[in-house]
Design a protein around this motif. Sequence first.
Motif, mmCIF file in Angstrom:
data_model
loop_
_atom_site.group_PDB
_atom_site.id
_atom_site.type_symbol
_atom_site.label_atom_id
_atom_site.label_comp_id
_atom_site.label_asym_id
_atom_site.label_seq_id
_atom_site.Cartn_x
_atom_site.Cartn_y
_atom_site.Cartn_z
ATOM 1 N N LYS A 42 0.842 -1.201 0.000
ATOM 2 C CA LYS A 42 0.000 0.000 0.000
ATOM 3 C C LYS A 42 0.878 1.254 0.000
ATOM 4 C CE LYS A 42 -3.841 2.188 2.276
ATOM 5 N NZ LYS A 42 -4.911 2.065 3.234
ATOM 6 N N ARG A 43 1.977 1.185 0.710
ATOM 7 C CA ARG A 43 2.877 2.336 0.796
ATOM 8 C C ARG A 43 3.664 2.559 -0.494
ATOM 9 N NH1 ARG A 43 7.111 3.509 5.663
ATOM 10 N NH2 ARG A 43 7.477 5.651 5.040
ATOM 11 N N LYS A 44 4.029 1.460 -1.163
ATOM 12 C CA LYS A 44 4.786 1.563 -2.417
ATOM 13 C C LYS A 44 4.164 0.609 -3.437
ATOM 14 C CE LYS A 44 9.295 1.438 -4.395
ATOM 15 N NZ LYS A 44 10.204 2.488 -4.549
ATOM 16 N N PRO A 45 3.056 1.043 -4.053
ATOM 17 C CA PRO A 45 2.366 0.157 -5.001
ATOM 18 C C PRO A 45 3.151 -0.047 -6.292
ATOM 19 C CG PRO A 45 1.339 2.319 -4.951
ATOM 20 C CD PRO A 45 2.403 2.325 -3.908
ATOM 21 N N THR A 46 2.991 -1.226 -6.839
ATOM 22 C CA THR A 46 3.545 -1.570 -8.146
ATOM 23 C C THR A 46 2.395 -2.163 -8.942
ATOM 24 O OG1 THR A 46 5.702 -2.043 -7.173
ATOM 25 C CG2 THR A 46 5.277 -2.932 -9.374
ATOM 26 N N TYR A 47 1.826 -1.363 -9.816
ATOM 27 C CA TYR A 47 0.630 -1.778 -10.544
ATOM 28 C C TYR A 47 0.966 -2.517 -11.825
ATOM 29 C CZ TYR A 47 -1.737 1.454 -7.426
ATOM 30 O OH TYR A 47 -2.212 2.097 -6.324
ATOM 31 N N ARG A 48 0.135 -3.514 -12.120
ATOM 32 C CA ARG A 48 0.152 -4.205 -13.401
ATOM 33 C C ARG A 48 -1.289 -4.259 -13.897
ATOM 34 N NH1 ARG A 48 4.536 -3.001 -12.791
ATOM 35 N NH2 ARG A 48 6.420 -4.260 -12.854
#
Length: 65
Positions: A42-48
């Motif tokens: 949640k703090r450092k999202p990595t979206y795909r």
Amino acid sequence: MTNQLLTSGELATELKVSESWIRDHAAGRRKPMLPSINLGTKRKPTYRFNRQVIQEWLNQLAKTN
């Protein structure tokens, strides 16, 4: 791979929008909410993004507008 996952940058290029637009809509900070998979935290999202799901989402948007 039929359900190819795209990065924020790849999707931004395909949709001709900025990468920050993609991140804002994936995070729910802006509407419409962009369907995404968060592989980070949640703090450092990595979206795909699933290409097929995005296409269906675009089709739905086109029907409502």
